[in-house]
Scaffold this motif. Structure first.
Motif, PDB file in Angstrom:
ATOM      1  N   TRP A 192       0.809  -1.222   0.000  1.00 40.31           N
ATOM      2  CA  TRP A 192       0.000   0.000   0.000  1.00 40.31           C
ATOM      3  C   TRP A 192       0.840   1.269   0.000  1.00 40.31           C
ATOM      4  CZ3 TRP A 192      -4.518  -0.088  -1.873  1.00 40.31           C
ATOM      5  CH2 TRP A 192      -5.304  -1.231  -1.760  1.00 40.31           C
ATOM      6  N   SER A 193       2.045   1.208   0.533  1.00 38.72           N
ATOM      7  CA  SER A 193       2.953   2.359   0.430  1.00 38.72           C
ATOM      8  C   SER A 193       3.281   2.629  -1.038  1.00 38.72           C
ATOM      9  CB  SER A 193       4.247   2.108   1.213  1.00 38.72           C
ATOM     10  OG  SER A 193       3.989   1.998   2.588  1.00 38.72           O
ATOM     11  N   ASN A 194       3.540   1.560  -1.789  1.00 40.69           N
ATOM     12  CA  ASN A 194       3.838   1.695  -3.217  1.00 40.69           C
ATOM     13  C   ASN A 194       2.625   2.161  -4.007  1.00 40.69           C
ATOM     14  OD1 ASN A 194       6.650   0.484  -4.366  1.00 40.69           O
ATOM     15  ND2 ASN A 194       6.155  -0.423  -2.388  1.00 40.69           N
ATOM     16  N   ILE A 195       1.470   1.575  -3.714  1.00 36.35           N
ATOM     17  CA  ILE A 195       0.253   1.932  -4.452  1.00 36.35           C
ATOM     18  C   ILE A 195      -0.156   3.375  -4.167  1.00 36.35           C
ATOM     19  CG2 ILE A 195      -2.226   1.472  -4.641  1.00 36.35           C
ATOM     20  CD1 ILE A 195      -1.578  -1.496  -4.312  1.00 36.35           C
TER      21      ILE A 195
ATOM     22  N   ASN B   5      -9.260  -5.896   7.053  1.00 34.15           N
ATOM     23  CA  ASN B   5     -10.579  -6.196   7.608  1.00 34.15           C
ATOM     24  C   ASN B   5     -11.506  -6.779   6.545  1.00 34.15           C
ATOM     25  OD1 ASN B   5      -9.857  -5.264  10.162  1.00 34.15           O
ATOM     26  ND2 ASN B   5     -10.525  -3.169   9.734  1.00 34.15           N
ATOM     27  N   GLY B   6     -11.441  -6.195   5.354  1.00 34.90           N
ATOM     28  CA  GLY B   6     -12.277  -6.675   4.258  1.00 34.90           C
ATOM     29  C   GLY B   6     -11.893  -8.066   3.817  1.00 34.90           C
ATOM     30  N   PHE B   7     -10.583  -8.334   3.714  1.00 33.58           N
ATOM     31  CA  PHE B   7     -10.157  -9.657   3.258  1.00 33.58           C
ATOM     32  C   PHE B   7     -10.473 -10.724   4.294  1.00 33.58           C
ATOM     33  CE2 PHE B   7      -7.060 -13.127   2.807  1.00 33.58           C
ATOM     34  CZ  PHE B   7      -7.414 -13.551   1.534  1.00 33.58           C
ATOM     35  N   PHE B   8     -10.315 -10.408   5.581  1.00 30.73           N
ATOM     36  CA  PHE B   8     -10.618 -11.407   6.608  1.00 30.73           C
ATOM     37  C   PHE B   8     -12.105 -11.762   6.575  1.00 30.73           C
ATOM     38  CE2 PHE B   8     -11.652 -12.975  10.834  1.00 30.73           C
ATOM     39  CZ  PHE B   8     -10.693 -13.968  10.978  1.00 30.73           C
ATOM     40  N   GLU B   9     -12.953 -10.758   6.397  1.00 35.81           N
ATOM     41  CA  GLU B   9     -14.395 -11.014   6.290  1.00 35.81           C
ATOM     42  C   GLU B   9     -14.688 -11.883   5.069  1.00 35.81           C
ATOM     43  OE1 GLU B   9     -18.476  -8.406   5.626  1.00 35.81           O
ATOM     44  OE2 GLU B   9     -16.743  -7.466   6.583  1.00 35.81           O
ATOM     45  N   PHE B  10     -14.006 -11.572   3.967  1.00 31.16           N
ATOM     46  CA  PHE B  10     -14.163 -12.323   2.725  1.00 31.16           C
ATOM     47  C   PHE B  10     -13.668 -13.764   2.901  1.00 31.16           C
ATOM     48  CE2 PHE B  10     -12.208 -13.347  -1.541  1.00 31.16           C
ATOM     49  CZ  PHE B  10     -13.408 -13.478  -2.247  1.00 31.16           C
ATOM     50  N   LEU B  11     -12.494 -13.925   3.531  1.00 33.68           N
ATOM     51  CA  LEU B  11     -11.884 -15.235   3.726  1.00 33.68           C
ATOM     52  C   LEU B  11     -12.725 -16.132   4.630  1.00 33.68           C
ATOM     53  CD1 LEU B  11      -9.297 -17.061   3.415  1.00 33.68           C
ATOM     54  CD2 LEU B  11      -8.482 -15.993   5.514  1.00 33.68           C
ATOM     55  N   SER B  12     -13.268 -15.560   5.701  1.00 32.77           N
ATOM     56  CA  SER B  12     -13.993 -16.347   6.696  1.00 32.77           C
ATOM     57  C   SER B  12     -15.475 -16.518   6.370  1.00 32.77           C
ATOM     58  CB  SER B  12     -13.839 -15.698   8.079  1.00 32.77           C
ATOM     59  OG  SER B  12     -14.284 -14.350   8.054  1.00 32.77           O
ATOM     60  N   SER B  13     -15.899 -16.007   5.217  1.00 28.75           N
ATOM     61  CA  SER B  13     -17.292 -16.154   4.801  1.00 28.75           C
ATOM     62  C   SER B  13     -17.613 -17.619   4.524  1.00 28.75           C
ATOM     63  CB  SER B  13     -17.551 -15.335   3.532  1.00 28.75           C
ATOM     64  OG  SER B  13     -18.778 -15.723   2.929  1.00 28.75           O
ATOM     65  N   PRO B  14     -18.819 -18.082   4.881  1.00 25.12           N
ATOM     66  CA  PRO B  14     -19.197 -19.477   4.586  1.00 25.12           C
ATOM     67  C   PRO B  14     -19.164 -19.790   3.097  1.00 25.12           C
ATOM     68  CG  PRO B  14     -20.750 -18.458   6.124  1.00 25.12           C
ATOM     69  CD  PRO B  14     -19.869 -17.356   5.614  1.00 25.12           C
ATOM     70  N   ASN B  15     -19.256 -18.758   2.265  1.00 26.76           N
ATOM     71  CA  ASN B  15     -19.262 -18.973   0.816  1.00 26.76           C
ATOM     72  C   ASN B  15     -17.867 -19.125   0.220  1.00 26.76           C
ATOM     73  OD1 ASN B  15     -22.095 -18.666   0.734  1.00 26.76           O
ATOM     74  ND2 ASN B  15     -21.884 -16.437   0.709  1.00 26.76           N
TER      75      ASN B  15
ATOM     76  N   THR C  80      -4.612   7.533   3.897  1.00 28.59           N
ATOM     77  CA  THR C  80      -3.353   7.217   4.567  1.00 28.59           C
ATOM     78  C   THR C  80      -3.019   5.749   4.330  1.00 28.59           C
ATOM     79  OG1 THR C  80      -4.392   6.556   6.657  1.00 28.59           O
ATOM     80  CG2 THR C  80      -3.863   8.915   6.366  1.00 28.59           C
ATOM     81  N   VAL C  81      -1.754   5.411   4.422  1.00 26.98           N
ATOM     82  CA  VAL C  81      -1.343   4.018   4.263  1.00 26.98           C
ATOM     83  C   VAL C  81      -1.996   3.153   5.340  1.00 26.98           C
ATOM     84  CG1 VAL C  81       0.624   2.427   4.363  1.00 26.98           C
ATOM     85  CG2 VAL C  81       0.842   4.594   3.141  1.00 26.98           C
ATOM     86  N   GLU C  82      -2.058   3.690   6.555  1.00 26.31           N
ATOM     87  CA  GLU C  82      -2.671   2.939   7.660  1.00 26.31           C
ATOM     88  C   GLU C  82      -4.135   2.613   7.378  1.00 26.31           C
ATOM     89  OE1 GLU C  82      -3.281   3.224  12.524  1.00 26.31           O
ATOM     90  OE2 GLU C  82      -2.613   4.984  11.400  1.00 26.31           O
ATOM     91  N   SER C  83      -4.878   3.585   6.845  1.00 23.29           N
ATOM     92  CA  SER C  83      -6.296   3.354   6.569  1.00 23.29           C
ATOM     93  C   SER C  83      -6.476   2.351   5.429  1.00 23.29           C
ATOM     94  CB  SER C  83      -7.000   4.669   6.224  1.00 23.29           C
ATOM     95  OG  SER C  83      -6.569   5.178   4.975  1.00 23.29           O
TER      96      SER C  83
END
Length: 215
Positions: free
Chosen positions: A52-55, A74-84, A64-67
């Motif tokens: 994200w620093s590069n992007i 947070n989005g990927f973890f929700e996506f990864l842990s989805s039952p689908n 901000t890089v932090e945001s």
């Protein structure tokens, strides 16, 4: 003499690179970022901070890089842990880990993914007992291809770099392993993109090709 085997996670323990790609491009679209899969492939194996620093610099993002890191994680973890979301260990990984433990090799995961994701994957597939240490790129200052994460893992395992073999599927990961002074097995995962693994000591296409008695 090899005493420890250090595993990358994404693309090595689990075939998660397609999930990362799918989620990343949904996020890029939301942020009005135009990037090709080939351009994205250079970030495979690197930390969120590095990516994200590069992007941010390349696309002049106001965020901000932090945001950006928090949004992605947070989005990927929700996506990864989805039952689908259907995800499973790569073929022969459970058997390889079992054989390594039976033969008294020390093992670690050294992944650029955040610890929450590492623990979710390891616990979800009941692999926790197979590893002595779990290490995230968040623990070290520099991202792959720098050697920091693998040197940190070796220290946690109480072995020297020369006593370690790293299993990696990415160009950045292979370079990190070699920069750490470790032997490297490159896993040619077709879902990890066109990764240059030529610096690896050995390249495999399946984990049943590994002979643990001749590491």
């Amino acid at each position: 003499m090899i005493k420890a085997v250090i595993f990358d996670m994404d693309g090595v323990l689990i075939d998660s690179e397609p999930l990362h790609l799918d989620y990343a491009f949904k996020l890029f679209k939301e942020l009005n970022i135009t990037m090709t899969p080939n351009e994205y492939s250079k970030f495979i194996g690197t930390t969120s901070l590095y990516m994200w620093s590069n992007i941010k610099d390349t696309y002049n993002l106001e965020n901000t890089v932090e945001s950006l890191i928090n949004k992605e994680r947070n989005g990927f973890f929700e996506f990864l842990s989805s039952p689908n979301t259907n995800i499973k260990p790569i073929d022969h990984i459970p058997e390889l880990l079992g054989a390594l433990k039976e033969n008294n090799f020390k093992t670690a995961v050294a992944s650029s993914s955040p610890m929450r994701v590492i623990k979710y994957i390891i616990n979800n597939f009941e692999l926790a007992k197979q590893f002595n240490e779990l290490v995230t790129g968040d623990y070290v200052e520099r991202s792959k291809p720098n050697p920091d994460i693998f040197l940190y893992a070796a220290k946690k395992l109480d072995v020297s770099p020369e006593q370690c073999v790293v299993i990696e599927d990415s160009h950045n990961g292979v370079l990190a392993a070699k920069n750490a002074g470790m032997k490297c097995i490159g896993f040619k995962n077709p879902n990890s993109g066109n990764q240059d693994l030529s610096k690896a000591d050995t390249i495999i296409h399946s984990f049943n090709e590994i002979d643990i008695l001749n590491l």
